[in-house]
Design a protein around this motif. Structure first.
Motif, PDB file in Angstrom:
ATOM      1  N   ARG A  93       0.849  -1.197   0.000  1.00  0.00           N
ATOM      2  CA  ARG A  93       0.000   0.000   0.000  1.00  0.00           C
ATOM      3  C   ARG A  93       0.883   1.246   0.000  1.00  0.00           C
ATOM      4  NH1 ARG A  93      -5.640  -0.793   1.953  1.00  0.00           N
ATOM      5  NH2 ARG A  93      -5.316   1.363   2.471  1.00  0.00           N
ATOM      6  N   GLY A  94       0.443   2.311   0.631  1.00  0.00           N
ATOM      7  CA  GLY A  94       1.260   3.520   0.688  1.00  0.00           C
ATOM      8  C   GLY A  94       1.270   4.332  -0.591  1.00  0.00           C
ATOM      9  N   GLY A  95       0.287   4.094  -1.461  1.00  0.00           N
ATOM     10  CA  GLY A  95       0.224   4.796  -2.733  1.00  0.00           C
ATOM     11  C   GLY A  95      -0.576   6.090  -2.666  1.00  0.00           C
ATOM     12  N   LEU A  96      -0.839   6.623  -3.817  1.00  0.00           N
ATOM     13  CA  LEU A  96      -1.520   7.908  -3.925  1.00  0.00           C
ATOM     14  C   LEU A  96      -2.921   7.915  -3.328  1.00  0.00           C
ATOM     15  CD1 LEU A  96      -0.442   8.826  -7.569  1.00  0.00           C
ATOM     16  CD2 LEU A  96       0.505   9.703  -5.416  1.00  0.00           C
ATOM     17  N   PHE A  97      -3.596   6.763  -3.300  1.00  0.00           N
ATOM     18  CA  PHE A  97      -4.964   6.709  -2.801  1.00  0.00           C
ATOM     19  C   PHE A  97      -5.093   5.965  -1.481  1.00  0.00           C
ATOM     20  CE2 PHE A  97      -5.158   6.982  -7.459  1.00  0.00           C
ATOM     21  CZ  PHE A  97      -5.737   8.240  -7.558  1.00  0.00           C
ATOM     22  N   ASP A  98      -3.973   5.667  -0.837  1.00  0.00           N
ATOM     23  CA  ASP A  98      -3.971   4.937   0.430  1.00  0.00           C
ATOM     24  C   ASP A  98      -3.795   5.901   1.603  1.00  0.00           C
ATOM     25  OD1 ASP A  98      -4.126   2.339  -0.750  1.00  0.00           O
ATOM     26  OD2 ASP A  98      -1.994   2.487  -1.249  1.00  0.00           O
ATOM     27  N   THR A 100      -2.570   4.348   4.595  1.00  0.00           N
ATOM     28  CA  THR A 100      -1.523   3.659   5.346  1.00  0.00           C
ATOM     29  C   THR A 100      -0.638   2.902   4.366  1.00  0.00           C
ATOM     30  OG1 THR A 100      -2.817   1.643   5.667  1.00  0.00           O
ATOM     31  CG2 THR A 100      -2.984   3.335   7.395  1.00  0.00           C
ATOM     32  N   GLY A 101       0.538   2.546   4.831  1.00  0.00           N
ATOM     33  CA  GLY A 101       1.432   1.762   4.002  1.00  0.00           C
ATOM     34  C   GLY A 101       2.630   1.295   4.804  1.00  0.00           C
ATOM     35  N   THR A 102       3.314   0.310   4.275  1.00  0.00           N
ATOM     36  CA  THR A 102       4.545  -0.164   4.908  1.00  0.00           C
ATOM     37  C   THR A 102       5.644  -0.228   3.852  1.00  0.00           C
ATOM     38  OG1 THR A 102       4.104  -2.523   4.543  1.00  0.00           O
ATOM     39  CG2 THR A 102       3.293  -1.561   6.615  1.00  0.00           C
ATOM     40  N   VAL A 103       6.861  -0.042   4.327  1.00  0.00           N
ATOM     41  CA  VAL A 103       8.038  -0.137   3.463  1.00  0.00           C
ATOM     42  C   VAL A 103       9.090  -0.942   4.208  1.00  0.00           C
ATOM     43  CG1 VAL A 103       9.832   1.116   2.216  1.00  0.00           C
ATOM     44  CG2 VAL A 103       7.546   2.113   2.410  1.00  0.00           C
ATOM     45  N   ALA A 104       9.543  -2.025   3.599  1.00  0.00           N
ATOM     46  CA  ALA A 104      10.657  -2.797   4.147  1.00  0.00           C
ATOM     47  C   ALA A 104      11.909  -2.329   3.416  1.00  0.00           C
ATOM     48  CB  ALA A 104      10.429  -4.289   3.932  1.00  0.00           C
ATOM     49  N   PHE A 105      12.969  -2.096   4.180  1.00  0.00           N
ATOM     50  CA  PHE A 105      14.180  -1.566   3.579  1.00  0.00           C
ATOM     51  C   PHE A 105      15.424  -2.068   4.301  1.00  0.00           C
ATOM     52  CE2 PHE A 105      13.213   1.341   6.984  1.00  0.00           C
ATOM     53  CZ  PHE A 105      14.449   1.646   7.535  1.00  0.00           C
ATOM     54  N   ARG A 106      16.547  -1.929   3.618  1.00  0.00           N
ATOM     55  CA  ARG A 106      17.856  -2.175   4.215  1.00  0.00           C
ATOM     56  C   ARG A 106      18.674  -0.915   3.987  1.00  0.00           C
ATOM     57  NH1 ARG A 106      19.175  -6.698   1.885  1.00  0.00           N
ATOM     58  NH2 ARG A 106      18.222  -7.877   3.571  1.00  0.00           N
ATOM     59  N   ALA A 107      19.133  -0.309   5.075  1.00  0.00           N
ATOM     60  CA  ALA A 107      19.957   0.893   5.001  1.00  0.00           C
ATOM     61  C   ALA A 107      21.393   0.515   5.347  1.00  0.00           C
ATOM     62  CB  ALA A 107      19.434   1.946   5.969  1.00  0.00           C
ATOM     63  N   HIS A 108      22.306   0.921   4.503  1.00  0.00           N
ATOM     64  CA  HIS A 108      23.723   0.615   4.682  1.00  0.00           C
ATOM     65  C   HIS A 108      24.430   1.830   5.265  1.00  0.00           C
ATOM     66  CE1 HIS A 108      23.421  -3.049   2.149  1.00  0.00           C
ATOM     67  NE2 HIS A 108      22.418  -2.360   1.635  1.00  0.00           N
ATOM     68  N   TYR A 109      25.385   1.576   6.143  1.00  0.00           N
ATOM     69  CA  TYR A 109      26.133   2.662   6.766  1.00  0.00           C
ATOM     70  C   TYR A 109      27.568   2.223   7.036  1.00  0.00           C
ATOM     71  CZ  TYR A 109      25.252   0.115  11.129  1.00  0.00           C
ATOM     72  OH  TYR A 109      25.197  -0.859  12.104  1.00  0.00           O
ATOM     73  N   SER A 122       8.902  -0.547   8.116  1.00  0.00           N
ATOM     74  CA  SER A 122       8.327   0.661   8.706  1.00  0.00           C
ATOM     75  C   SER A 122       6.876   0.852   8.308  1.00  0.00           C
ATOM     76  CB  SER A 122       9.114   1.892   8.241  1.00  0.00           C
ATOM     77  OG  SER A 122      10.439   1.829   8.662  1.00  0.00           O
ATOM     78  N   ARG A 123       6.115   1.437   9.245  1.00  0.00           N
ATOM     79  CA  ARG A 123       4.716   1.781   8.986  1.00  0.00           C
ATOM     80  C   ARG A 123       4.600   3.291   8.783  1.00  0.00           C
ATOM     81  NH1 ARG A 123       0.409  -0.164  13.074  1.00  0.00           N
ATOM     82  NH2 ARG A 123       1.751   0.974  14.503  1.00  0.00           N
ATOM     83  N   PHE A 124       3.748   3.652   7.825  1.00  0.00           N
ATOM     84  CA  PHE A 124       3.499   5.052   7.501  1.00  0.00           C
ATOM     85  C   PHE A 124       2.003   5.293   7.474  1.00  0.00           C
ATOM     86  CE2 PHE A 124       7.546   3.879   5.804  1.00  0.00           C
ATOM     87  CZ  PHE A 124       8.362   4.958   6.088  1.00  0.00           C
ATOM     88  N   THR A 125       1.621   6.521   7.767  1.00  0.00           N
ATOM     89  CA  THR A 125       0.216   6.899   7.720  1.00  0.00           C
ATOM     90  C   THR A 125       0.092   8.239   7.016  1.00  0.00           C
ATOM     91  OG1 THR A 125      -1.789   7.192   9.042  1.00  0.00           O
ATOM     92  CG2 THR A 125       0.260   7.989  10.008  1.00  0.00           C
ATOM     93  N   ARG A 126      -1.055   8.447   6.383  1.00  0.00           N
ATOM     94  CA  ARG A 126      -1.287   9.731   5.706  1.00  0.00           C
ATOM     95  C   ARG A 126      -2.512  10.377   6.324  1.00  0.00           C
ATOM     96  NH1 ARG A 126      -1.799  10.301  -0.684  1.00  0.00           N
ATOM     97  NH2 ARG A 126      -3.620   9.022  -0.276  1.00  0.00           N
ATOM     98  N   ASP A 127      -2.292  11.560   6.871  1.00  0.00           N
ATOM     99  CA  ASP A 127      -3.362  12.362   7.467  1.00  0.00           C
ATOM    100  C   ASP A 127      -3.407  13.698   6.745  1.00  0.00           C
ATOM    101  OD1 ASP A 127      -3.977  10.495   9.633  1.00  0.00           O
ATOM    102  OD2 ASP A 127      -2.026  11.072  10.446  1.00  0.00           O
ATOM    103  N   ASP A 128      -4.597  14.108   6.355  1.00  0.00           N
ATOM    104  CA  ASP A 128      -4.763  15.379   5.639  1.00  0.00           C
ATOM    105  C   ASP A 128      -3.833  15.474   4.429  1.00  0.00           C
ATOM    106  OD1 ASP A 128      -6.733  16.270   7.453  1.00  0.00           O
ATOM    107  OD2 ASP A 128      -5.181  17.017   8.821  1.00  0.00           O
TER     108      ASP A 128
END
Length: 139
Positions: A93-98, A100-109, A122-128
């Protein structure tokens, strides 16, 4: 436009590639979001912009893009940690019409000259109409 220091102390050229990995120049990619000129259109775009904010040391953006219900009062980044690459593993999910959405990622450092990775879902939410980072899902 002046070069911005990143967490490793090396200058980040705004015309150079964005740390998020899209291949676009930082100034016209995540730099627009960091400067408040645009909002992330998707949860993945917000994830990429947050990674770039870690890479350039933009704690103000990280706090602004964090949901108020889970946002810390302060954020201090480790000056010895340099974020080097982001791999998006999965999005749900997490698209233009959602909303809520989740993104799985690997960050290198790199820290103390040694490579490392951080893997998170990670979980994301869209408000307003505005995406924010909510939290990390448990393993």
């Amino acid at each position: 436009m002046a070069k911005r220091p990143n967490r490793g102390g090396a200058p980040l050229d705004p015309a150079g590639p964005c740390p998020c990995g899209t291949g676009q120049p930082y100034a016209s990619c995540c730099g627009r979001l960091h400067r408040g000129e645009a909002e992330a259109a998707t949860a993945e775009a917000l994830m990429r912009s947050r990674f770039s904010a870690f890479a350039v040391g933009d704690t103000a953006y990280l706090l602004r893009s964090w949901h108020p219900s889970t946002r810390p009062a302060r954020l201090r980044l480790d000056p010895g940690q340099r974020w080097t690459r982001l791999d998006i593993l999965d999005t749900e999910r997490g698209g233009l019409f959602d909303s809520t959405g989740t993104v799985a990622f690997r960050a290198h450092y790199r820290q103390a000259g040694r490579p490392g990775t951080l893997t998170e879902h990670s979980r994301f939410t869209r408000d307003d109409g505005r995406w924010t980072y909510l939290d990390a899902l448990p393993d």
